[in-house]
Design a protein around this motif. Structure first.
Motif, short mmCIF file in Angstrom:
data_model
loop_
_atom_site.label_atom_id
_atom_site.label_comp_id
_atom_site.label_asym_id
_atom_site.label_seq_id
_atom_site.Cartn_x
_atom_site.Cartn_y
_atom_site.Cartn_z
N LEU A 14 0.83 -1.20 0.00
CA LEU A 14 0.00 0.00 0.00
C LEU A 14 0.87 1.25 0.00
N GLN A 15 1.91 1.26 0.82
CA GLN A 15 2.76 2.44 0.91
C GLN A 15 3.66 2.60 -0.31
N ILE A 16 4.04 1.51 -0.93
CA ILE A 16 4.79 1.63 -2.19
C ILE A 16 3.90 2.32 -3.23
N GLY A 17 2.64 1.94 -3.27
CA GLY A 17 1.69 2.61 -4.15
C GLY A 17 1.50 4.06 -3.77
N ALA A 18 1.48 4.34 -2.48
CA ALA A 18 1.31 5.72 -2.01
C ALA A 18 2.50 6.59 -2.43
N VAL A 19 3.70 6.04 -2.34
CA VAL A 19 4.88 6.78 -2.78
C VAL A 19 4.76 7.10 -4.28
N ALA A 20 4.32 6.12 -5.06
CA ALA A 20 4.16 6.34 -6.50
C ALA A 20 3.12 7.43 -6.78
N VAL A 21 2.03 7.43 -6.03
CA VAL A 21 0.99 8.46 -6.21
C VAL A 21 1.54 9.83 -5.85
N HIS A 22 2.27 9.92 -4.75
CA HIS A 22 2.85 11.20 -4.35
C HIS A 22 3.83 11.72 -5.40
N GLU A 74 3.80 15.07 -8.23
CA GLU A 74 4.86 16.03 -7.93
C GLU A 74 4.85 16.48 -6.48
N ASP A 75 4.40 15.61 -5.60
CA ASP A 75 4.43 15.84 -4.17
C ASP A 75 5.61 15.06 -3.62
N ARG A 76 6.61 15.74 -3.15
CA ARG A 76 7.84 15.08 -2.71
C ARG A 76 7.84 14.76 -1.21
N ARG A 77 6.71 14.93 -0.54
CA ARG A 77 6.64 14.65 0.90
C ARG A 77 6.32 13.17 1.11
N ILE A 78 7.35 12.34 1.08
CA ILE A 78 7.15 10.89 1.19
C ILE A 78 7.84 10.31 2.42
N ALA A 79 8.34 11.16 3.31
CA ALA A 79 9.06 10.68 4.49
C ALA A 79 8.16 9.79 5.36
N LEU A 80 6.92 10.19 5.57
CA LEU A 80 6.00 9.38 6.37
C LEU A 80 5.77 8.03 5.70
N ASN A 81 5.60 8.04 4.39
CA ASN A 81 5.38 6.78 3.66
C ASN A 81 6.57 5.84 3.81
N LEU A 82 7.77 6.38 3.69
CA LEU A 82 8.98 5.56 3.83
C LEU A 82 9.11 5.02 5.26
#
Length: 119
Positions: free
Chosen positions: A83-91, A95-103
């Protein structure tokens, strides 16, 4: 299961249950300040993601707690990694580079998988 599993899985389950409930029951306008991607995603998909998160959080806790199908716990954690890998791809696609929470959630779910399988 050990104490570390219960602490990490409990916190992960609490996070996902709360986030899922927000996606299930709040309006798009209420979600927008926290989740900019909701404007690019159909509302039924947002609701479905919320349901998946709530069910997954239940899957982290109930099977090991009851002893019924405890293999569902690592399966739920694997689902959260995906789910979070998909969320990183969506972000990143938006062009939303805020992926620290997802990682961080990917790492936490990976640790949960490791603890649940006893590797």
């Amino acid at each position: 299961m050990n104490i570390a599993y219960w602490i990490i899985a409990g916190l992960l389950a609490l996070f996902y249950f709360y986030a899922g409930a927000m996606k299930m029951f709040r309006s798009r306008d209420q979600l927008r300040p926290m989740m900019a991607w909701v404007d690019r995603t159909p509302l039924p998909v947002v609701r479905a993601l919320g349901a998946v998160e709530m069910l997954g959080s239940t899957g982290l806790i109930l099977p090991p707690l009851t002893g019924i199908a405890p293999s569902l716990a690592p399966a739920a954690a694997i689902g959260f990694v995906l789910l979070q890998i998909g969320a990183v791809a969506v972000h990143l696609a938006g062009e939303d580079r805020r992926i620290a929470l997802n990682l961080g959630l990917i790492a936490t779910a990976a640790v949960t998988i490791w603890l649940a399988t006893g590797l």
